[in-house]
Design a protein around this motif. Structure first.
Motif, PDB file in Angstrom:
ATOM      1  N   HIS A  55       5.037  -1.104  -0.141  1.00 35.95           N
ATOM      2  CA  HIS A  55       4.268  -0.013  -0.965  1.00 35.95           C
ATOM      3  C   HIS A  55       4.632   1.218   0.066  1.00 35.95           C
ATOM      4  CE1 HIS A  55       1.579  -1.367   2.347  1.00 35.95           C
ATOM      5  NE2 HIS A  55       0.873  -0.381   2.044  1.00 35.95           N
ATOM      6  N   ASP A  59       2.889   4.234   7.198  1.00 41.57           N
ATOM      7  CA  ASP A  59       3.160   3.104   8.081  1.00 41.57           C
ATOM      8  C   ASP A  59       4.366   2.100   7.482  1.00 41.57           C
ATOM      9  OD1 ASP A  59       1.155   2.615   6.680  1.00 41.57           O
ATOM     10  OD2 ASP A  59       0.691   1.127   8.298  1.00 41.57           O
ATOM     11  N   HIS A  60       4.737   2.077   6.395  1.00 41.23           N
ATOM     12  CA  HIS A  60       5.488   1.296   5.939  1.00 41.23           C
ATOM     13  C   HIS A  60       6.929   2.027   5.180  1.00 41.23           C
ATOM     14  CE1 HIS A  60       2.453  -2.218   5.404  1.00 41.23           C
ATOM     15  NE2 HIS A  60       1.857  -0.954   5.611  1.00 41.23           N
ATOM     16  N   ASP A 251      -0.649  -5.955   3.719  1.00 33.59           N
ATOM     17  CA  ASP A 251      -1.746  -4.897   3.003  1.00 33.59           C
ATOM     18  C   ASP A 251      -2.301  -5.584   1.691  1.00 33.59           C
ATOM     19  OD1 ASP A 251      -0.398  -3.521   5.058  1.00 33.59           O
ATOM     20  OD2 ASP A 251      -1.012  -1.704   4.034  1.00 33.59           O
ATOM     21  N   HIS A 291      -7.763  -5.031   3.212  1.00 31.67           N
ATOM     22  CA  HIS A 291      -7.129  -5.672   4.126  1.00 31.67           C
ATOM     23  C   HIS A 291      -7.622  -7.309   4.491  1.00 31.67           C
ATOM     24  CE1 HIS A 291      -3.865  -2.969   5.498  1.00 31.67           C
ATOM     25  NE2 HIS A 291      -4.825  -1.862   5.756  1.00 31.67           N
ATOM     26  N   HIS A 313       0.692  -6.333  12.015  1.00 37.62           N
ATOM     27  CA  HIS A 313      -0.052  -5.102  11.435  1.00 37.62           C
ATOM     28  C   HIS A 313      -1.536  -5.202  12.009  1.00 37.62           C
ATOM     29  CE1 HIS A 313      -0.304  -1.881   9.057  1.00 37.62           C
ATOM     30  NE2 HIS A 313      -0.143  -2.400   7.779  1.00 37.62           N
TER      31      HIS A 313
HETATM   32 ZN   LIG Z   1      -0.359  -0.876   6.217  1.00 39.20          ZN
END
Ligand SMILES: [Zn+2]
Length: 340
Positions: A55, A59-60, A251, A291, A313
């Motif tokens: 997604h 951060d991804h 996530d 999460h 993560h």
């Molecule tokens: Zn994330």
């Protein structure tokens, strides 16, 4: 036999998400998520042929620019896969830069970007350096089941999870692993050499048993047939085993639908890479942010009957106490605790 897949968490369990899967001996690699990529050597970045973005949270996806910069000036097509919005995301990143000098580049980089929507709907656009990365829509297709990439050596499958927004989880599976008995090759008077790769390719391509395979004999002075039938070689020197399976899950909220989708996808994976951002005592915050907790991650590994659980993560709030997250997940994975 050496492992074909060599998966590596680029930034360790506490850094930005990113799983680099090296396809050993092939100078090819797959990338799952593109958090910070600065620690990957350029020669490793150059091997990447597919990028799977779960997604577009920053951060991804922030490392995509770094990858783009490294690949510029190369003759290459990079395949990018992601959830709805990924085409616009890549287009926006490209539009952030001026490309007036790119015509002078001899080599051309092409980005082939596909969006995986609901019910297997697939939309693809292409961005070519020669066109100053202007978007060209290639139309719509449908996936066969959940199969995203079917390579001769591996398959990648995906499922959609909910995280407030759609998030993709992935598995990569080695198609079939062909093991060669070296001692038997030598017993037959044959050489252990590059011809064995063509032999393996012939098997993976599903050629018939009477297909001729050109072989290399150890004794060059004697007269030997140049070819041997595929079936004859298979029965003498080969053992096929089912390949490795690696799952990647980030996530995701701990909802019934997500649990079901994750277990179906990751079932009996050799390794499950799964997020574990929160301790279960902070489950309220995990739930509010869609999460998983470490315990939930461990249970998902247990329910999926995976061989090995690798958590990552981690939330920065546990800095210096990351082992607590790992321990909680491993303990739930081994059956040491139950969800309240
Ligand atoms: Zn994330």
């Amino acid at each position: 036999m050496a492992k074909y897949f060599d998966p590596q968490l680029i930034n360790g369990p506490a850094g930005d998400p990113g799983l680099y899967v090296d396809l050993a001996f092939e100078r090819r690699a797959l990338l799952f998520d593109a958090g910070e990529l600065g620690s990957l050597a350029p020669r490793k970045l150059l091997r990447i042929e597919h990028v799977f973005i779960s997604h577009r949270h920053m951060d991804h996806f922030i490392g995509f620019d770094h990858l783009l910069r490294c690949l510029l000036g190369r003759d290459k097509t990079l395949y990018v896969w992601g959830p709805p919005g990924i085409i616009e995301g890549v287009e926006s990143k490209l539009n952030a830069y001026s490309w007036n000098l790119i015509e002078s580049y001899k080599a051309n980089l092409v980005l082939h970007v596909s969006e995986l929507g609901q019910n297997g709907r697939l939309i693809t656009s292409e961005f070519s350096g020669t066109q100053r990365f202007q978007r060209k829509d290639l139309g719509e297709a449908h996936l066969v089941g959940d199969l995203v990439v079917a390579d001769a050596r591996y398959n990648v499958r995906a499922t959609m999870l909910q995280h407030g927004i759609p998030v993709l989880a992935f598995v990569v599976e080695e198609t079939t692993r062909i093991n060669i008995w070296r001692s038997r090759v030598e017993e037959m008077g044959l050489e252990v050499g590059p011809w064995l790769n063509s032999f393996k390719d012939a098997i993976l391509e599903g050629l018939k048993d009477d297909a001729p395979i050109s072989v290399a004999w150890a004794d060059k002075s004697a007269t030997h047939p140049r070819d041997l039938p595929l079936g004859h070689l298979k029965s003498r020197i080969m053992k096929a085993t089912s390949g490795r399976k690696i799952a990647y899950v980030v996530d995701a909220a701990f909802t019934d639908a997500n649990v079901k989708a994750i277990v179906a996808l990751a079932e009996r994976a050799d390794v499950l890479f799964i997020e574990a951002p929160f301790l279960h005592k902070d489950v309220d915050q995990a739930t509010a942010r869609n999460h998983l907790t470490a315990m939930q991650a461990g249970l998902l590994g247990r329910w999926s009957k995976v061989g090995q659980l690798r958590t990552f993560h981690y939330s920065p709030r546990y800095r210096g106490r990351e082992h607590l997250l790992a321990d909680e997940a491993q303990s739930a994975f081994r059956g040491g605790c139950h969800l309240p």
